[in-house]
Design an enzyme around this catalytic site. Structure first.
Site, PDB file in Angstrom:
ATOM      1  N   GLY A 120       5.047   8.533   4.432  1.00 55.98           N
ATOM      2  CA  GLY A 120       4.260   8.994   5.765  1.00 55.98           C
ATOM      3  C   GLY A 120       3.896  10.415   5.425  1.00 55.98           C
TER       4      GLY A 120
ATOM      5  N   GLU B  86      10.413   4.020  -3.275  1.00 58.01           N
ATOM      6  CA  GLU B  86      10.077   5.191  -2.128  1.00 58.01           C
ATOM      7  C   GLU B  86       9.912   6.635  -2.544  1.00 58.01           C
ATOM      8  OE1 GLU B  86       8.618   2.693   1.583  1.00 58.01           O
ATOM      9  OE2 GLU B  86      10.664   3.174   2.058  1.00 58.01           O
TER      10      GLU B  86
ATOM     11  N   GLU C 209      14.698   7.276   5.276  1.00 52.68           N
ATOM     12  CA  GLU C 209      14.669   7.638   6.625  1.00 52.68           C
ATOM     13  C   GLU C 209      15.796   7.406   7.561  1.00 52.68           C
ATOM     14  OE1 GLU C 209      10.923   5.998   8.647  1.00 52.68           O
ATOM     15  OE2 GLU C 209      10.318   7.405   7.304  1.00 52.68           O
TER      16      GLU C 209
ATOM     17  N   ASN D 210       6.043  -2.512   7.128  1.00 58.84           N
ATOM     18  CA  ASN D 210       7.692  -1.394   7.949  1.00 58.84           C
ATOM     19  C   ASN D 210       6.545  -0.800   9.356  1.00 58.84           C
ATOM     20  OD1 ASN D 210       9.835   0.127   9.179  1.00 58.84           O
ATOM     21  ND2 ASN D 210       9.074   1.468   7.146  1.00 58.84           N
ATOM     22  N   TRP D 211       7.222  -1.005  10.365  1.00 56.84           N
ATOM     23  CA  TRP D 211       6.377  -1.134  11.271  1.00 56.84           C
ATOM     24  C   TRP D 211       7.248  -0.309  12.020  1.00 56.84           C
ATOM     25  CZ3 TRP D 211       4.436  -6.863  13.463  1.00 56.84           C
ATOM     26  CH2 TRP D 211       4.473  -6.671  12.546  1.00 56.84           C
ATOM     27  N   LYS D 212       8.709   1.118  11.685  1.00 60.88           N
ATOM     28  CA  LYS D 212       8.858   1.612  11.661  1.00 60.88           C
ATOM     29  C   LYS D 212       8.618   1.453  13.332  1.00 60.88           C
ATOM     30  CE  LYS D 212       7.964   4.472   7.705  1.00 60.88           C
ATOM     31  NZ  LYS D 212       7.816   5.771   7.529  1.00 60.88           N
TER      32      LYS D 212
ATOM     33  N   HIS E  16      16.552   2.416   3.435  1.00 64.44           N
ATOM     34  CA  HIS E  16      15.323   3.173   3.860  1.00 64.44           C
ATOM     35  C   HIS E  16      15.572   4.451   3.929  1.00 64.44           C
ATOM     36  CE1 HIS E  16      11.488   5.075   5.615  1.00 64.44           C
ATOM     37  NE2 HIS E  16      11.004   3.715   4.529  1.00 64.44           N
TER      38      HIS E  16
ATOM     39  N   SER F 179       2.919   5.765   0.838  1.00 65.04           N
ATOM     40  CA  SER F 179       1.078   6.229   1.323  1.00 65.04           C
ATOM     41  C   SER F 179       0.557   5.399   0.483  1.00 65.04           C
ATOM     42  CB  SER F 179       1.203   7.553   1.071  1.00 65.04           C
ATOM     43  OG  SER F 179       1.927   8.589   1.826  1.00 65.04           O
TER      44      SER F 179
ATOM     45  N   GLY G 173       4.181   2.105   5.002  1.00 64.62           N
ATOM     46  CA  GLY G 173       4.889   1.771   6.574  1.00 64.62           C
ATOM     47  C   GLY G 173       3.118   2.284   7.552  1.00 64.62           C
ATOM     48  N   GLY G 174       2.959   3.165   7.292  1.00 65.37           N
ATOM     49  CA  GLY G 174       1.766   3.360   8.528  1.00 65.37           C
ATOM     50  C   GLY G 174       0.548   2.440   8.083  1.00 65.37           C
TER      51      GLY G 174
HETATM   52  P1  PGA Z   1       4.370   5.414   4.274  1.00 66.36           P
HETATM   53  O1  PGA Z   1       5.994   4.918   4.498  1.00 66.36           O
HETATM   54  O2  PGA Z   1       3.574   3.965   3.832  1.00 66.36           O
HETATM   55  O3  PGA Z   1       3.872   5.160   5.945  1.00 66.36           O
HETATM   56  O4  PGA Z   1       4.850   6.756   3.506  1.00 66.36           O
HETATM   57  C1  PGA Z   1       6.417   3.970   3.610  1.00 66.36           C
HETATM   58  C2  PGA Z   1       7.604   3.289   4.200  1.00 66.36           C
HETATM   59  O5  PGA Z   1       8.114   4.134   5.255  1.00 66.36           O
HETATM   60  O6  PGA Z   1       8.341   2.551   3.963  1.00 66.36           O
END
Ligand code: PGA
Length: 251
Positions: A175, A169, A99, A9-11, A97, A214, A235-236
């Protein structure tokens, strides 16, 4: 056998050069295999970059959107429809998600509508669920997660999970560098599967449930080794090619 899925997930991260570089390195260094699928979720301006890259390079991975509108089409300035994603060759979409839920006020009901719209347009929804730190401390993890899942079942029926992916998640792990331990994650994954199995054993057994929060090369093997963890939503680390490739190759 459930399919293992490693999803990035490149956000709202990256630019043309960076995304091209990640695509190239994933294609070159990640070892494809029949029992694992690799997905990337670029920001929407880069849909065609991913679609063209995959077409031109015969790449073995697929891409999806990070969000879609619940509406089919029309006067919804700024929104992207499921059929537009499909039109460019996208196969999946993240729905719910954390966010989107926390920053954009997406409710369980709205997330369920987006899930339904995705399937109606031929996309596979990846339903994201998870509890906050306060909810975990108040022992509300399963209540929250089940309510998020049940909202989708209420609208679409249990059968819809035969064409979907689930991602657990924990919000406190996204994050933050904090990761659920393999045991903590497994416990929730197993309870989710039990909950679904009470409605359909076949669907519960076949559903891929990913862990997100994470996930990094150094904790991926432990998490991915658990019985009910069928992959990762990353994500990251997915925007750092070496790390994403290392997680994909840890499967
Ligand atoms: P993260 O994000 O790996 O940076 O914790 C995961 C996500 O938001 O899907």
């Amino acid at each position: 056998m459930r399919q293992t899925i490693i999803a990035g997930n490149w956000k709202m991260v990256g630019d043309f050069n960076k995304i091209t570089q990640v695509l190239a390195q994933v294609k070159q260094d990640l070892t494809p295999s029949n029992d694992k699928a690799i997905l990337v979720f670029p920001p929407s301006p880069y849909f065609s970059l991913c679609a063209d890259y995959i077409k031109q390079h015969g790449a073995f991975f697929a891409w999806g959107a990070q969000n879609i509108s619940q509406h089919e089409k029309g006067a919804f300035t700024g929104e992207v429809s499921a059929s537009m994603v499909k039109d460019f060759g996208g196969t999946h979409v993240l729905v719910g998600h954390s966010e989107r839920r926390s920053l954009y006020g997406e409710t369980d009901e709205l997330v369920a509508q987006k899930f339904e719209r995705a399937q109606q347009s031929g996309l596979i929804p990846v339903l994201c669920v998870g509890e906050s730190q306060a909810q975990r401390e108040a022992s509300e993890t399963m209540t929250v997660v089940i309510a998020q899942i049940q909202a989708v079942i209420d609208l679409c029926g249990i059968e819809c999970f035969s064409r979907a992916v689930l991602a657990y998640e924990p919000v406190w792990a996204i994050g933050t560098g904090l990761t659920a331990t393999p045991q903590q994650a497994q416990e929730v994954h197993q309870e989710i599967r039990h909950y679904l199995a009470a409605q359909s054993i076949e669907i519960a057994d076949a559903l891929s449930i990913l862990y997100g929060g994470s996930m990094k090369p150094d904790n991926a093997s432990g998490l991915l080794g658990m019985a009910d963890i069928d992959g990762g939503l990353i994500g990251g680390a997915s925007t750092v090619p070496d790390q994403f490739v290392a997680i994909g190759n840890a499967v």
